[in-house]
Motif scaffolding. Structure first.
Motif, PDB file in Angstrom:
ATOM      1  N   TYR A   1       0.856  -1.182   0.000  1.00  0.00           N
ATOM      2  CA  TYR A   1       0.000   0.000   0.000  1.00  0.00           C
ATOM      3  C   TYR A   1       0.887   1.225   0.000  1.00  0.00           C
ATOM      4  O   TYR A   1       1.853   1.292   0.751  1.00  0.00           O
ATOM      5  N   GLY A   2       0.566   2.163  -0.797  1.00  0.00           N
ATOM      6  CA  GLY A   2       1.311   3.407  -0.729  1.00  0.00           C
ATOM      7  C   GLY A   2       1.948   3.757  -2.049  1.00  0.00           C
ATOM      8  O   GLY A   2       1.719   3.089  -3.041  1.00  0.00           O
ATOM      9  N   PRO A   3       2.716   4.824  -2.090  1.00  0.00           N
ATOM     10  CA  PRO A   3       3.011   5.728  -0.973  1.00  0.00           C
ATOM     11  C   PRO A   3       1.786   6.546  -0.571  1.00  0.00           C
ATOM     12  O   PRO A   3       1.100   7.069  -1.446  1.00  0.00           O
ATOM     13  N   HIS A   4       1.535   6.611   0.710  1.00  0.00           N
ATOM     14  CA  HIS A   4       0.411   7.412   1.196  1.00  0.00           C
ATOM     15  C   HIS A   4       0.845   8.201   2.416  1.00  0.00           C
ATOM     16  O   HIS A   4       1.958   8.042   2.900  1.00  0.00           O
TER      17      HIS A   4
ATOM     18  N   ALA B   1      10.670   8.563   2.407  1.00  0.00           N
ATOM     19  CA  ALA B   1       9.474   7.844   2.839  1.00  0.00           C
ATOM     20  C   ALA B   1       9.814   6.830   3.926  1.00  0.00           C
ATOM     21  O   ALA B   1      10.931   6.340   4.001  1.00  0.00           O
TER      22      ALA B   1
ATOM     23  N   TYR C   1       9.726  10.236  -2.142  1.00  0.00           N
ATOM     24  CA  TYR C   1       8.443  10.421  -1.456  1.00  0.00           C
ATOM     25  C   TYR C   1       8.654  10.907  -0.031  1.00  0.00           C
ATOM     26  O   TYR C   1       8.476  10.135   0.916  1.00  0.00           O
TER      27      TYR C   1
ATOM     28  N   CYS D   1       6.099  10.443   3.381  1.00  0.00           N
ATOM     29  CA  CYS D   1       5.127   9.427   2.987  1.00  0.00           C
ATOM     30  C   CYS D   1       5.418   8.107   3.680  1.00  0.00           C
ATOM     31  O   CYS D   1       6.423   7.971   4.363  1.00  0.00           O
ATOM     32  N   GLN D   2       4.549   7.193   3.458  1.00  0.00           N
ATOM     33  CA  GLN D   2       4.716   5.872   4.046  1.00  0.00           C
ATOM     34  C   GLN D   2       4.410   4.825   2.992  1.00  0.00           C
ATOM     35  O   GLN D   2       3.477   4.994   2.195  1.00  0.00           O
ATOM     36  N   ILE D   3       5.196   3.787   2.973  1.00  0.00           N
ATOM     37  CA  ILE D   3       4.954   2.670   2.069  1.00  0.00           C
ATOM     38  C   ILE D   3       4.808   1.427   2.928  1.00  0.00           C
ATOM     39  O   ILE D   3       5.705   1.112   3.714  1.00  0.00           O
ATOM     40  N   ASP D   4       3.688   0.769   2.813  1.00  0.00           N
ATOM     41  CA  ASP D   4       3.454  -0.429   3.622  1.00  0.00           C
ATOM     42  C   ASP D   4       3.697  -1.680   2.793  1.00  0.00           C
ATOM     43  O   ASP D   4       3.192  -1.788   1.671  1.00  0.00           O
TER      44      ASP D   4
END
Lengths: 249, 441
Positions: A53-56, A70, A116, A119-122
């Motif tokens: 999921y992401g980047p969000h 990120a 990013y 941001c966060q990348i899961d």
């Protein structure tokens, strides 16, 4: 050796492979619709699912925010039915926390996180069936998932394990070979530049043999790379064909 | 409490020093800090000091039922604690990532390499086995916890003795130490961790990083090895990209370091054994006599002090008086000043020059200078007087640093302001001492 011959005189392993041979790899990308990227991976009997999921925007506490890159958030879990004995806790014990950390480290190095900021990348990975080389299968699955999510990386990250039995380096260990207690090494490699994103070794191995075992592992990683690249290309062709159909209709 | 972040000046300075192949504490690239191993009165208890990093190791044992899938093997349990006593950054409560990482590394290093014969810990198959528990407590954090912890664990395990047992039918008798001598564990080999810190994307490499170096490093590679040059664990961490050649080079270095450390541990064990046998005094109380648990002490350096006075006078006579001209600050335009990383910090330099000028003026009436020292320095003095030889040796070293114009400029410009403050009392005291001496001539 307790009655089990891990390498026969003819040079065959328990499951009939040669010393440098990989198990059969099967992979699919884009298995879930909800996630930004997902992949399913089989290496022999080891099966893993990876979801990205992401980047969000950063979820949870904002204190984690990094202003220049990120945050990569990973979670490794093993399905309760993945091992011979039923697992009580799918994640949270020492070994899976360690695995989570290793995955995080690997992908922090490989993903271009500076693109990013804030941001966060899961990355969530689950082992469905464990038959040796869990870390490696997870890394390979997660690589495909990250590519599926369209997140830029320095290179594919390919991982493979290697062992050393009777003076011969073995690539891509199965569960039986891992459980024999011989040395085992896990290597995550960026195949184009030959850079090592993660190196891990257990049990005892004489220093003089290290060179050969790393070589065997990196060769295996490059073999994995060839397969992963093919999977990505096939997937892309499939997807573009679908879009093309829609466009013409 | 969160860790105080490193200022970018300090970070830049540390990295610059590393690029110049220098380390802040004066070590070479592959040097370890001093390792000191002391044993307690009880078996299986030790304190390992690696520079100022301190780890307390304690081994204990109890009889338990074995694991279902391994009925004939004893159980090994490792636990490393990072108490907030060691560093304010460590918080109690949920285990941090660092803690999990260190614990797993310890486990892999000591359990998976099978350094202890677990089958010899079996008392009754499927019924009773010994569980050996290794508790490690970090007492002070000055970097490289892993190496210190692994040395402490190995030393404590080697030192440990478990009570003797006998089995008669179903009956298990555990003998007290008075009845039968306790037996040592059977150790196959001693795996010891060696940490390598990488800087500037792997261009520079250091052994045994200190706390400051750990903060600016890009990545860490830990290699555990025994003296037979068998690698027991490798673990890379942090976001660096390694090359195979680097790993191989590190493993070579690790081999050398491990041989040295193993010898040190064996010597320490041998020493302890001898003293115990002779009935001499042993234990922490004896091995750490002049050292309070709360205070960190100054290392005693053995320095030749035979003709310090002559040497010092020679250096003084040779050195030129400091120039009155102060290096000009760069003024870009009228009424401007540059702040930040652009210009080297000259504060320390100025201070020291002033110092020396003062010294020159007051040369004949040195007593006045010594009395005019700030109060905190005065309080320090009595403690120093008790061990006069150390002070002299100190003063000699400091003289060399201060009176030679070139290194002085470097030393002062490179010091971070807060560090400077820390050092200044120490630096000034020897001055006054020396002057006193001269005046007494």
């Amino acid at each position: 050796m307790a009655g089990l011959e891990l390498l026969s005189d003819q040079g065959y392993r328990v499951d009939g492979r040669k010393s440098g041979e990989l198990r059969k790899i099967q992979a699919r990308m884009g298995v879930f619709a909800q996630a930004d990227g997902s992949a399913y991976m089989e290496q022999g009997n080891t099966k893993a699912l990876a979801v990205v999921y992401g980047p969000h925007e950063i979820r949870g506490s904002r204190a984690k925010t990094l202003h220049d890159r990120a945050v990569v958030n990973c979670q490794y879990s093993m399905a309760t039915f993945s091992t011979g004995e039923r697992k009580r806790r799918p994640h949270g014990d020492r070994t899976s926390t360690e695995m989570t950390m290793h995955l995080k480290q690997t992908f922090e190095a490989a993903i271009l996180t500076q693109l990013y900021p804030r941001c966060q990348i899961d990355i969530y990975v689950q082992i469905l069936q464990a038959d040796g080389g869990n870390y490696c299968t997870c890394v390979n699955a997660a690589t495909l998932a990250v590519i599926d999510a369209g997140i830029p990386m320095r290179d594919y990250v390919c991982a493979s394990s290697a062992g050393f039995i009777e003076d011969t380096p073995l690539a891509d260990l199965s569960y039986v070979e891992e459980a024999s207690g011989g040395p085992q090494l896990a290597l995550a490699l960026l195949p184009k530049s030959d850079q090592i994103a993660l190196l891990e070794m257990n049990s005892r191995l004489h220093e003089d043999h290290l060179d050969r075992v790393i070589d065997a592992a990196s060769k295996a990683c490059k073999d994995v790379y060839a397969v992963l690249d093919q999977v990505v290309r096939d997937h892309l062709q499939e997807v573009t064909a679908l879009i093309g159909d829609r466009g013409s209709a | 409490m969160r860790e105080t972040p490193l200022s970018s000046c300090e970070r830049a300075f540390l990295l610059q020093a590393i690029t110049d192949k220098k380390r802040v504490d004066g070590r070479q690239t592959y040097d370890y800090r001093n390792i000191k191993i002391t044993f307690g009165t009880e078996y299986g208890c030790c304190i390992v000091e690696l520079g100022k990093t301190r780890v307390l190791g304690q081994v204990s044992c109890e009889l338990v039922a074995p694991k279902m899938n391994r009925p004939t093997e004893g159980i090994l349990f490792f636990n490393l604690e990072l108490s907030s006593m060691a560093s304010p950054a460590f918080e109690t409560g949920r285990p941090s990532e660092l803690l999990v990482k260190l614990n797993r590394l310890l486990e892999r290093c000591l359990r998976n390499s099978k350094c202890i014969d677990t089958e010899s810990l079996c008392v009754q198959a499927g019924e009773k086995v010994w569980q050996i528990r290794v508790d490690l407590h970090l007492l002070n954090h000055e970097g490289n916890i892993m190496d210190a912890a692994s040395i402490a664990a190995v030393a404590a395990l080697c030192h440990f003795r478990r009570p003797d047992v006998s089995v008669q039918g179903e009956e298990v008798t555990v003998y007290s130490p008075e009845e039968r001598d306790p037996v040592p564990l059977s150790m196959h080999h001693m795996p010891i961790c060696v940490s390598f810190a990488f800087f500037q994307q792997g261009t520079f490499l250091l052994v045994d990083p200190s706390e400051r170096e750990e903060r600016v490093m890009d990545g860490l590679l830990v290699i555990a090895m025994n003296k037979h040059r068998e690698i027991c664990t490798i673990q890379s961490s942090g976001g660096i990209m390694l090359l195979k050649e680097q790993v191989l080079r590190c493993s070579k270095v690790a081999g050398v370091k491990v041989a040295e450390i193993t010898e040190l541990i064996q010597k320490a064990l041998e020493n302890d054994r001898k003293i115990r046998k002779e009935g001499g005094k042993f234990g922490f109380a004896e091995s750490l006599p002049d050292q309070k648990i709360t205070a960190l002490k100054i290392e005693k350096n053995v320095v030749d002090t035979s003709n310090v006075k002559d040497k010092a006078e020679k250096i003084i006579s040779e050195s030129q008086p400091p120039s009155d001209v102060v290096t000009k600050p760069v003024v870009r335009a009228v009424g401007t000043a540059q702040i930040g990383e652009g210009i080297e910090n000259t504060w320390g330099e100025l201070e020291e020059e002033e110092d020396e000028e003062e010294e020159d003026e007051d040369d004949d009436d040195a007593d006045i200078v010594s009395t005019s020292i700030e109060s905190d320095k005065v309080t320090e003095k009595p403690a120093k007087k008790t061990s006069a030889d150390i002070v002299i040796s100190d003063s000699e070293e400091e003289d060399v640093v201060i009176l030679q114009p070139e290194p002085q400029a470097k030393a002062s410009s490179s010091q971070a302001p807060e560090e400077d403050q820390d050092k200044s009392p120490v630096r000034k005291t020897p001055h006054s001492k020396k002057k006193k001496k001269r005046s007494s001539h």
